[in-house]
Design a protein around this motif. Sequence first.
Motif: not given
Length: 212
Positions: A142-154
Amino acid sequence: MKIEMGESLIYSWLRHVRCCQIVQTNWKVSSQWPLHHEDELQTIMSTVSHAFEEMRGYQIFKKNASLKQVIQQGECDLIGYAATEGHFDVCAVDVAFHEFGLQYGSRQETVCKILAKCARTAMCLYGYMDIKGGEVLFASPKIHRSVMNDALPCIEKLNELFTTLGFSFVAKVVANDDFNQQILRPVLNLSSNVADTSELFLRSYQMLKMFE
């Protein structure tokens, strides 16, 4: 000995789904190991640090940290080796199970932690094992959407940096539905075919199924 259920799940996944003949849990760097390719490792560290500082203002590694300090902190929850026709594939996995969603502090701190783990694991594989490619995964149910939105481009940027520097490492974040479909479900589906009492996640699931 502490038993971490997420690590037990990934252990079974590496063995039975990814078909790794060798799986090492709680892999840590030893101060007695010789470190190779220090100049290239310094280049990786500097390149990653500067790229994310410019891209997002992130401080991936602690300010003024030396290569030695970063490398000596190297540890990975699990590393699997799969041999096929004389060729070895490596898959290194850090797994984190936070019941209410992955959190290492703020959203920025959480993304930095993921990036640091992936970059450091790749550096350790090259510096101590002379491995220039493989999968480096960060897995969490479980990773919140906001974290995933930042993490994936990185993560995408990190992979571009690896390629530019001449490496074949591929970093990935496996979370939420992907965690369920790619890791959890495949392991549960093969549970009836595994009778190894050391695989505690599978044994727990097998016990649960007895009472269904």
